[in-house]
Write an enzyme that holds these catalytic residues in place. Structure first.
Site, PDB file in Angstrom:
ATOM      1  N   SER A 286       0.629  -0.774  -0.581  1.00  0.00           N
ATOM      2  CA  SER A 286      -0.268   0.329   0.553  1.00  0.00           C
ATOM      3  C   SER A 286       0.846   1.300  -0.268  1.00  0.00           C
ATOM      4  CB  SER A 286      -0.710  -0.025   1.299  1.00  0.00           C
ATOM      5  OG  SER A 286      -0.164   0.611   2.419  1.00  0.00           O
ATOM      6  N   ASP A 287       0.654   2.390  -0.304  1.00  0.00           N
ATOM      7  CA  ASP A 287       1.318   3.916   0.116  1.00  0.00           C
ATOM      8  C   ASP A 287       0.936   3.648   1.551  1.00  0.00           C
ATOM      9  OD1 ASP A 287       2.623   5.501  -0.435  1.00  0.00           O
ATOM     10  OD2 ASP A 287       0.886   6.679  -2.662  1.00  0.00           O
TER      11      ASP A 287
END
Length: 564
Positions: A286-287
């Protein structure tokens, strides 16, 4: 513009031998549920201390993101502490993007747009190998880059100088070389920001931004870029807080708000589009999960397990690690996170570690001795390569007044109007234009900073230089030529020099400042304010070296007015 080349069949980016596979299975099967949950997390550190690491390591995370300070010895000691405390080797990650977020004890290199402006794939490869080799010396295993966003919306404060530019063919060619060099040197690369940024001028650090393309347009641009690079074996992809409503509605025609769901928590975007349609078999991270594009979408206790359940294998960063760890464990217990996804994600995390060889490195040998580290960083060869790239990148955008080259005989008294910009990242290089002033003085110029209470005139000033240095950075919202700040007040912002005193605009950051100052007749884009770029820019202003940079974007922003 669409890319014409065919997408090759996907490869196995995390292929490992039977011995490594046995380690993955043995290690995974020996873990408790709590330990498997810990593997999902990459926590961030910025203090280089055992005290900071203590509560994070207690959760047995899969990775640690390192933002180093200025003390190499302290950085090494903290890394060694993390290695020694871990039963399963942690992966060390970093935002390794160059420019003013270069690490303080490593060779300073141009940012991604500066590299692209060199317009030479051999230079791109040389810099990527330099970065990878010094990153390995520092213990990094995984670079969160390169950015493969298309810099279409010139007002974007977050894409800009972090990208290879606005031409898809160049983005693909540059990224392909950069990724190959990183991974051949033993550093995992990461494509970001899935499913593609650069058409929305907003920043996902602040708001869920939107990829507005149709499905067909997307496949011709981002789909082709990601597909090609997946086919070439990129190991990881970062799923971002960016919505792709056309794709969601192609599968859910009645989607309302859900059409604008961030990719980070979108099963359709991560699993169906990225894995099934594009065939990606590597790891999805994920960011950063503290960003507004995600925190503004759903409640945190739901967000944490949703990130993993909907296709991400690792959960990036946390402002409250113990709380988020608890949310992930609760998510497993109440069914928001399935055992199948947990098992799959942990298997992939361990496989990445094995692919990087972490399973067979003696913990005592993972970090070089401190003196060996110093000898391997900022080597003469690396400094030469970085300096050449810095000079090669500098781009003359226009000089319709034939101002250049500068000479003290005609432009001795120089007024400097400066905006140094800021950096979001911990441990970023300090900013300042001292090297520009030093280089000017060494050549006989007399530079002085603007005194807002004593406006320059033709009688006391031969040249005005605007120096602006804001690279693309999180949470800036908008980057523009802030004349109120530069001139000291709202009223003085209305006063301009360019028609009365020879004036030039030098950007050591974003390449689009002409949009706010079309009256500037001379403009140079240098992309970052690192010291080699600052010094090399003066050499080109005075004619000691030629301008060779090729703009990776349209610095005139599609506006004819700016060309004159």
């Amino acid at each position: 513009m669409l890319l014409d080349s065919l997408t090759p069949p996907p490869t196995e980016p995390l292929s490992i031998d039977e011995q490594a596979r046995a380690w993955v299975e043995r290690t995974r099967d020996a873990m408790s549920i709590e330990e498997m949950i810990g593997q999902l997390f990459i926590f961030s550190t910025s203090q280089d201390s055992a005290e900071e690491l203590g509560p994070l390591l207690a959760l047995k995370p899969g990775g640690i993101n390192r933002f180093p300070r200025n003390d190499l010895s302290a950085f090494r000691s903290a890394s060694v502490h993390a290695i020694e405390q871990a039963v399963v080797p942690p992966v060390f990650t970093g935002d390794i993007e160059g420019g003013t977020i270069s690490y303080p004890f490593a060779t300073t290199v141009p940012n991604i747009m500066g590299i692209a402006a060199c317009d030479d794939l051999a230079t791109t490869e040389a810099i990527a190998r330099l970065v990878a080799r010094e990153s390995r010396v520092l213990g990094y295993d995984w670079s969160f880059g390169p950015v493969v966003d298309i810099n279409h919306a010139f007002r974007s404060a977050i894409v800009g100088t972090r990208s290879f530019g606005s031409r898809p063919e160049n983005v693909l060619a540059q990224a392909s070389v950069y990724i190959r060099a990183l991974q051949e040197e033993g550093v995992a690369a990461c494509l970001k920001h899935w499913p593609g940024d650069g058409f929305d001028d907003r920043d996902q650090h602040l708001v869920t931004s939107v990829n507005p393309l149709s499905v067909e347009e997307w496949h011709g641009l981002f789909g082709r870029i990601y597909g090609q690079l997946i086919g070439q074996g990129v190991m990881t992809v970062m799923s971002a807080h960016i919505a792709f409503p056309a794709y969601i509605r192609a599968h859910l025609p009645d989607a309302g708000r859900e059409a604008f769901q961030p990719a980070t928590v979108s099963h359709l975007l991560n699993q169906r589009l990225l894995r099934e349609e594009l065939g990606f078999k590597g790891l999805i991270v994920s960011d950063a999960t503290g960003m507004g594009g995600l925190t503004g979408w759903m409640e945190r206790s739901e967000t944490v397990p949703a990130v993993i359940e909907n296709g991400c294998d690792m959960f990036l960063f946390s402002r409250a690690p113990q709380r988020d760890y608890g949310f992930m464990l609760d998510g497993l217990r109440n069914g928001r996170l399935s055992e199948g996804r947990l098992y799959e994600a942990v298997t992939r995390i361990l496989t990445l570690k094995a692919r990087l060889g972490l399973h067979r490195i003696d913990p005592a040998e993972r970090m070089m001795p401190i003196e060996a580290m110093r000898d391997a960083l900022q080597t003469p060869d690396h400094r030469v390569a970085a300096l050449q790239a810095a000079g090669q990148s500098i781009t003359l955008v226009k000089d319709t007044q034939s101002l250049l080259p500068l000479a003290p005989a005609t432009h001795r008294r120089v007024v400097i109007v400066a905006e140094e910009g800021f950096s979001f990242w911990d441990g970023a290089l300090s900013r300042g234009y001292g090297p520009v002033l030093d280089e000017l003085r060494a050549r006989g110029f007399e530079p002085r900073m603007l005194d807002v209470d004593q406006w320059p005139t033709r009688e006391d000033t031969d040249l005005v230089l605007y120096l602006v240095g804001q690279e693309a950075t999180p949470s800036a919202a908008h980057i523009f030529l802030d004349l109120v700040k530069l001139h000291g007040s709202n009223r003085k912002a209305m006063s301009q020099f360019a028609q009365e005193i020879p004036t030039a605009l030098l950007s050591f950051g974003q390449p689009y400042y002409l949009y706010d100052a079309p009256h500037m007749k001379t403009c140079v884009n240098a992309y970052s304010a690192i010291e080699p770029v600052l010094r090399e820019t003066v050499r080109r202003l005075t004619g000691e070296a030629p301008f060779t940079g090729v703009s990776p974007v349209d610095p005139f922003c599609g506006q004819e007015q700016l060309r004159w």
